[in-house]
Design a protein around this motif. Structure first.
Motif, PDB file in Angstrom:
ATOM      1  N   ARG A 113       0.803  -1.149  -0.097  1.00 27.64           N
ATOM      2  CA  ARG A 113       0.212   0.559   0.243  1.00 27.64           C
ATOM      3  C   ARG A 113       0.853   1.354  -0.156  1.00 27.64           C
ATOM      4  O   ARG A 113       2.023   1.534   0.092  1.00 27.64           O
ATOM      5  CB  ARG A 113      -0.771  -0.072   1.213  1.00 27.64           C
ATOM      6  N   ARG A 200      -6.952  15.357  -7.018  1.00 26.58           N
ATOM      7  CA  ARG A 200      -6.032  14.615  -5.962  1.00 26.58           C
ATOM      8  C   ARG A 200      -4.380  14.478  -5.955  1.00 26.58           C
ATOM      9  O   ARG A 200      -4.274  14.587  -6.500  1.00 26.58           O
ATOM     10  CB  ARG A 200      -6.239  13.190  -6.324  1.00 26.58           C
ATOM     11  N   TYR A 204       0.634   7.618  -5.278  1.00 25.81           N
ATOM     12  CA  TYR A 204      -1.424   7.012  -5.860  1.00 25.81           C
ATOM     13  C   TYR A 204      -0.388   5.337  -6.406  1.00 25.81           C
ATOM     14  O   TYR A 204       0.622   6.080  -7.191  1.00 25.81           O
ATOM     15  CB  TYR A 204      -2.013   7.095  -6.475  1.00 25.81           C
ATOM     16  N   SER A 254      -6.353  -0.138  -4.113  1.00 28.68           N
ATOM     17  CA  SER A 254      -7.354   0.166  -3.753  1.00 28.68           C
ATOM     18  C   SER A 254      -7.214   1.857  -3.986  1.00 28.68           C
ATOM     19  O   SER A 254      -8.530   1.400  -3.606  1.00 28.68           O
ATOM     20  CB  SER A 254      -7.518  -0.656  -2.538  1.00 28.68           C
ATOM     21  N   ARG A 255      -6.492   2.014  -3.215  1.00 29.93           N
ATOM     22  CA  ARG A 255      -6.810   3.952  -3.032  1.00 29.93           C
ATOM     23  C   ARG A 255      -6.724   4.469  -4.219  1.00 29.93           C
ATOM     24  O   ARG A 255      -7.608   5.354  -4.740  1.00 29.93           O
ATOM     25  CB  ARG A 255      -5.226   4.628  -2.512  1.00 29.93           C
ATOM     26  N   PHE A 257      -8.618   3.267  -7.230  1.00 27.20           N
ATOM     27  CA  PHE A 257      -9.770   3.514  -7.008  1.00 27.20           C
ATOM     28  C   PHE A 257     -11.026   4.005  -6.292  1.00 27.20           C
ATOM     29  O   PHE A 257     -12.298   4.251  -6.791  1.00 27.20           O
ATOM     30  CB  PHE A 257     -10.284   1.290  -6.959  1.00 27.20           C
ATOM     31  N   ARG A 258     -10.946   3.928  -4.996  1.00 27.04           N
ATOM     32  CA  ARG A 258     -11.518   4.405  -4.208  1.00 27.04           C
ATOM     33  C   ARG A 258     -12.052   6.669  -4.119  1.00 27.04           C
ATOM     34  O   ARG A 258     -12.831   6.468  -4.089  1.00 27.04           O
ATOM     35  CB  ARG A 258     -10.720   4.222  -1.809  1.00 27.04           C
ATOM     36  N   ASP A 259     -10.855   7.084  -4.572  1.00 30.66           N
ATOM     37  CA  ASP A 259     -10.277   8.076  -4.910  1.00 30.66           C
ATOM     38  C   ASP A 259     -10.829   8.966  -6.045  1.00 30.66           C
ATOM     39  O   ASP A 259     -11.196   9.849  -6.916  1.00 30.66           O
ATOM     40  CB  ASP A 259      -9.179   9.100  -4.855  1.00 30.66           C
ATOM     41  N   THR A 260     -10.777   7.669  -7.270  1.00 33.73           N
ATOM     42  CA  THR A 260     -11.537   7.422  -8.558  1.00 33.73           C
ATOM     43  C   THR A 260     -12.595   6.654  -9.074  1.00 33.73           C
ATOM     44  O   THR A 260     -12.619   7.210 -10.559  1.00 33.73           O
ATOM     45  CB  THR A 260     -10.397   7.938  -9.577  1.00 33.73           C
ATOM     46  N   GLY A 261     -12.718   5.892  -8.803  1.00 37.77           N
ATOM     47  CA  GLY A 261     -13.626   4.709  -9.132  1.00 37.77           C
ATOM     48  C   GLY A 261     -12.537   3.971 -10.704  1.00 37.77           C
ATOM     49  O   GLY A 261     -13.685   3.128 -11.226  1.00 37.77           O
ATOM     50  N   ARG A 263     -10.701   0.958 -12.062  1.00 38.30           N
ATOM     51  CA  ARG A 263     -10.002  -0.210 -11.331  1.00 38.30           C
ATOM     52  C   ARG A 263      -9.295  -0.142 -12.992  1.00 38.30           C
ATOM     53  O   ARG A 263     -10.078  -0.473 -13.772  1.00 38.30           O
ATOM     54  CB  ARG A 263     -11.152  -1.365 -11.193  1.00 38.30           C
TER      55      ARG A 263
END
Ligand SMILES: NC(=O)c1ccc[n+]([C@@H]2O[C@H](COP(=O)([O-])OP(=O)(O)OC[C@H]3O[C@@H](n4cnc5c(N)ncnc54)[C@H](OP(=O)(O)O)[C@@H]3O)[C@@H](O)[C@H]2O)c1
Length: 276
Positions: A113, A200, A204, A254-255, A257-261, A263
């Motif tokens: 991460r 953002r 990342y 996953s960060r 995905f969380r912040d931009t949607g 994948r």
């Protein structure tokens, strides 16, 4: 929006610029137009171009050569990004910088991460980590994208090298004790666009999904291309390269995905797309 890119003729630039051009006016500079170690050239470039965003793709990327060229690695991969970050901060320009999985030592058993402890084991990794730190110190709103195991169109990469060896020799020895995620360079473009669009900042991880060893990757390449070859697994020790590489550098994305949607697609889907 106007985006100025450095190191634009490299692997990443060659593959992402056509995508960025759909959303931005791109000014693709390389060392001939702007040597990023030259602070005055940076000032002049910014005054002339007045970009909204600077995307730093320039780097000294020969990982083994870096072992003998500490000072050049430090100037290009650490000092220069720090200089650009300061210029961006002074001129209110969004800064996006690219970094690497080599900031980790590879000892973790699970995917890395963004806030996991860094501990580079090569000169290249050390210089890139130092670059990250200077960027965030001089421009706290900067975005740093760490990526890994890139391949794509233009130049030489693992795929071109291994297929040449296989076709010429009928046999290929490939390292089977380094795990990461091969990433189609083109797939970094959308995350860059989204991270800029959503304003953002911070670090990342961006790589294709899943993981494999270089051996697994080679097997998939040969299978896709129907190349008949004797594939032999070897260890990093047997390959005996100058610079150390992390044994595991799989990313947890996953960060992103969380912040931009967004994948990332799997490395297999990306590879098939590239080879087709
Ligand atoms: N390739 C990978 O697998 C990988 C993995 C993780 C992270 N990254 C990172 O992704 C970014 C892009 O890498 P890449 O694979 O596209 O590298 P690349 O193909 O080596 O391209 C780098 C570009 O930067 C230029 N450059 C070198 N020194 C410069 C300087 N002082 N001023 C201006 N330009 C300079 C190079 O020009 P010359 O060719 O003339 O030297 C080249 O055009 C880098 O930050 C790298 O650390 C790459």
């Amino acid at each position: 929006m106007k985006i100025l890119t450095t190191g634009s003729h490299g692997l990443l630039g060659t593959n992402i610029l056509p995508v960025l051009e759909r959303s931005f006016t791109v000014i693709p500079y390389d060392i001939e137009e702007w040597d990023i170690t030259d602070r005055d050239a940076g000032e002049r470039t910014i005054r002339d171009i007045r970009p909204d965003v600077i995307l730093n793709l320039a780097a000294y990327t020969n990982v083994d050569e870096c072992e003998d060229c500490l000072s050049l690695a430090d100037r290009v991969n650490a000092e220069a990004p720090g200089i650009i970050a300061k210029l961006c901060s002074d001129h209110n320009i969004k800064f996006v910088h690219i970094s690497t999985d080599y900031v980790f030592d590879g000892e973790k058993e699970t995917p890395y991460r963004e806030d996991d402890e860094t501990n580079p084991t090569s000169v290249y990794g050390l210089s890139k980590l130092s670059g990250e730190k200077k960027v965030l110190a001089n421009c706290p709103d900067a975005t740093i994208i760490r990526t890994q195991w890139l391949y794509g169109h233009g130049g030489i990469n693992f795929i071109t090298k291994i297929t040449k060896i296989a076709r010429e020799q009928g046999v290929a020895e490939v390292v089977n004790d380094q795990r990461g995620c091969p990433t189609y360079a083109k797939d970094i473009a959308d995350p860059i666009l989204l991270l800029i669009e959503k304003n953002r900042s911070g670090i990342y991880h961006v790589a294709n999904a899943g993981s494999c060893t270089w051996f697994d990757f080679a097997r998939e390449i040969f299978s896709c291309l129907h190349i008949d070859v004797v594939l032999k697994p070897i260890t990093s020790e047997q390959l005996n390269r100058k610079a150390n590489r992390p044994r595991n550098s799989v990313f947890d994305c996953s960060r992103l995905f969380r912040d931009t949607g967004h994948r990332m697609r799997t490395w297999q889907d990306a590879l098939h797309d590239y080879l087709s």
